[in-house]
Motif scaffolding. Structure first.
Motif, PDB file in Angstrom:
ATOM      1  N   LYS A  47     -37.940  14.911  24.958  1.00  0.00           N
ATOM      2  CA  LYS A  47     -37.942  14.768  26.193  1.00  0.00           C
ATOM      3  C   LYS A  47     -37.064  13.448  26.289  1.00  0.00           C
ATOM      4  O   LYS A  47     -37.130  12.542  25.293  1.00  0.00           O
ATOM      5  CB  LYS A  47     -39.192  14.633  26.729  1.00  0.00           C
ATOM      6  N   GLY A  48     -36.793  13.195  27.606  1.00  0.00           N
ATOM      7  CA  GLY A  48     -36.066  12.066  27.795  1.00  0.00           C
ATOM      8  C   GLY A  48     -36.871  10.548  27.572  1.00  0.00           C
ATOM      9  O   GLY A  48     -36.300   9.473  27.234  1.00  0.00           O
ATOM     10  N   ARG A  49     -38.165  10.697  27.561  1.00  0.00           N
ATOM     11  CA  ARG A  49     -39.073   9.677  27.148  1.00  0.00           C
ATOM     12  C   ARG A  49     -39.022   9.179  25.942  1.00  0.00           C
ATOM     13  O   ARG A  49     -39.547   7.864  25.400  1.00  0.00           O
ATOM     14  CB  ARG A  49     -40.563   9.681  27.848  1.00  0.00           C
ATOM     15  N   ASP A  50     -38.781  10.060  24.983  1.00  0.00           N
ATOM     16  CA  ASP A  50     -38.560  10.120  23.491  1.00  0.00           C
ATOM     17  C   ASP A  50     -37.291   9.414  23.030  1.00  0.00           C
ATOM     18  O   ASP A  50     -37.307   9.172  21.834  1.00  0.00           O
ATOM     19  CB  ASP A  50     -38.647  11.377  22.771  1.00  0.00           C
ATOM     20  N   LEU A  51     -36.436   9.143  24.141  1.00  0.00           N
ATOM     21  CA  LEU A  51     -35.118   8.739  23.812  1.00  0.00           C
ATOM     22  C   LEU A  51     -34.843   7.193  24.131  1.00  0.00           C
ATOM     23  O   LEU A  51     -35.685   6.714  24.942  1.00  0.00           O
ATOM     24  CB  LEU A  51     -34.128   9.394  24.299  1.00  0.00           C
ATOM     25  N   VAL A  52     -34.003   6.399  23.530  1.00  0.00           N
ATOM     26  CA  VAL A  52     -33.744   5.126  23.793  1.00  0.00           C
ATOM     27  C   VAL A  52     -32.193   5.214  23.983  1.00  0.00           C
ATOM     28  O   VAL A  52     -31.213   5.296  23.065  1.00  0.00           O
ATOM     29  CB  VAL A  52     -34.042   4.045  22.593  1.00  0.00           C
ATOM     30  N   ILE A  64     -33.401   7.765  19.006  1.00  0.00           N
ATOM     31  CA  ILE A  64     -34.816   8.497  19.180  1.00  0.00           C
ATOM     32  C   ILE A  64     -35.758   7.110  18.843  1.00  0.00           C
ATOM     33  O   ILE A  64     -35.459   6.512  18.076  1.00  0.00           O
ATOM     34  CB  ILE A  64     -34.995   9.500  18.124  1.00  0.00           C
ATOM     35  N   LYS A  65     -36.751   7.219  19.623  1.00  0.00           N
ATOM     36  CA  LYS A  65     -37.790   6.006  19.784  1.00  0.00           C
ATOM     37  C   LYS A  65     -38.241   5.931  18.232  1.00  0.00           C
ATOM     38  O   LYS A  65     -38.645   7.202  17.685  1.00  0.00           O
ATOM     39  CB  LYS A  65     -38.976   6.369  20.654  1.00  0.00           C
ATOM     40  N   GLY A  66     -38.365   5.041  17.758  1.00  0.00           N
ATOM     41  CA  GLY A  66     -38.915   4.691  16.274  1.00  0.00           C
ATOM     42  C   GLY A  66     -37.910   5.083  15.300  1.00  0.00           C
ATOM     43  O   GLY A  66     -38.550   4.918  14.204  1.00  0.00           O
ATOM     44  N   GLN A  67     -36.728   5.336  15.516  1.00  0.00           N
ATOM     45  CA  GLN A  67     -35.805   5.693  14.427  1.00  0.00           C
ATOM     46  C   GLN A  67     -34.612   4.704  14.484  1.00  0.00           C
ATOM     47  O   GLN A  67     -34.425   4.114  15.587  1.00  0.00           O
ATOM     48  CB  GLN A  67     -35.228   7.118  14.548  1.00  0.00           C
ATOM     49  N   GLU A  68     -33.656   4.803  13.513  1.00  0.00           N
ATOM     50  CA  GLU A  68     -32.652   3.985  13.576  1.00  0.00           C
ATOM     51  C   GLU A  68     -31.683   4.658  14.693  1.00  0.00           C
ATOM     52  O   GLU A  68     -31.462   5.753  14.937  1.00  0.00           O
ATOM     53  CB  GLU A  68     -31.660   4.220  12.288  1.00  0.00           C
ATOM     54  N   PRO A  69     -31.020   3.799  15.649  1.00  0.00           N
ATOM     55  CA  PRO A  69     -30.285   4.461  16.364  1.00  0.00           C
ATOM     56  C   PRO A  69     -28.862   5.286  15.987  1.00  0.00           C
ATOM     57  O   PRO A  69     -28.454   5.171  14.909  1.00  0.00           O
ATOM     58  CB  PRO A  69     -29.384   3.036  17.335  1.00  0.00           C
ATOM     59  N   ILE A  70     -28.635   6.417  16.523  1.00  0.00           N
ATOM     60  CA  ILE A  70     -27.520   7.210  16.297  1.00  0.00           C
ATOM     61  C   ILE A  70     -26.139   6.531  16.498  1.00  0.00           C
ATOM     62  O   ILE A  70     -25.370   6.697  15.847  1.00  0.00           O
ATOM     63  CB  ILE A  70     -27.726   8.592  17.083  1.00  0.00           C
ATOM     64  N   VAL A  71     -26.200   5.773  17.725  1.00  0.00           N
ATOM     65  CA  VAL A  71     -24.875   4.904  18.124  1.00  0.00           C
ATOM     66  C   VAL A  71     -25.475   3.450  18.466  1.00  0.00           C
ATOM     67  O   VAL A  71     -26.557   3.276  19.287  1.00  0.00           O
ATOM     68  CB  VAL A  71     -24.259   5.529  19.082  1.00  0.00           C
ATOM     69  N   LYS A  72     -24.855   2.499  17.890  1.00  0.00           N
ATOM     70  CA  LYS A  72     -25.285   1.323  18.221  1.00  0.00           C
ATOM     71  C   LYS A  72     -24.115   0.418  18.004  1.00  0.00           C
ATOM     72  O   LYS A  72     -23.706   0.144  16.972  1.00  0.00           O
ATOM     73  CB  LYS A  72     -26.332   0.849  17.535  1.00  0.00           C
TER      74      LYS A  72
END
Length: 188
Positions: A47-52, A64-72
């Motif tokens: 859900k949206g709340r699971d994302l950063v 995704i919260k708690g994981q390395e960013p996909i794009v940063k």
């Protein structure tokens, strides 16, 4: 690298390498001269709340919260925060897609990459979509129409719109002052 023309084989190899680099990215992206759109697929249970998703004027982080960013990373150029957005949409296969829309500050420049750490595209090969005058805002449309008119006038050997204004002003002044000699007057 030199400015020499590439052979067709070198051109094809360069395009293939570029495509391979882009395909290896954990996201896909497209752009117009005005904006950049980035998409990445995530598990369907999120859900949206699971994302950063953090869009800053000159930086972007998507993950995704708690994981390395996909794009940063730092963005190639600044974006307009008020006009940049992100959404999470469901896909028919049960996954979801994060869609990030970035509105460029400089709407006259192609980006070779979204974040500066990603492989670059050769932006000199971008073939922009043809746009219609009706797509442009009023001020830009007026400027483009004036440039087109002036180009046509030059091709015909006729005065441009600015030169015609000067001619008209001089004529009006001559009519108001018939006692003056304008035979040596130069318009420039």
């Amino acid at each position: 690298m030199t400015d020499k023309e590439l052979t067709p084989a070198e051109e094809a190899a360069a395009r293939a390498k570029e495509q391979q680099e882009q395909d290896a990215l954990p996201y896909k992206w497209t752009q117009t001269i005005a904006d950049v759109d980035l998409t990445t697929v995530v598990p369907g249970n999120l859900k949206g709340r699971d994302l950063v998703v953090d869009i800053k004027k000159t930086a972007l982080s998507v993950g995704i919260k708690g994981q390395e960013p996909i794009v940063k990373g730092d963005l190639f150029q600044a974006v307009l925060l008020d006009d940049s957005t992100w959404t999470l949409t469901s896909n028919p296969d049960g996954t979801k897609t994060i869609e990030v829309h970035l509105d460029k500050v400089n709407k006259m420049e192609w980006w070779p990459h979204v974040v500066t750490t990603a492989p670059k595209l050769d932006v000199t090969r971008i073939q922009p979509e043809t746009s219609k005058l009706s797509d442009l805002d009023g001020a830009t449309r007026g400027m483009v129409e004036k440039m087109m008119f002036d180009q046509q006038q030059k091709e015909k050997g006729l005065p441009t719109s600015d030169e015609q204004k000067k001619i008209d002003i001089l004529k009006k002044f001559q009519e108001q002052h018939p006692e003056m000699d304008f035979s040596n007057a130069k318009i420039g």
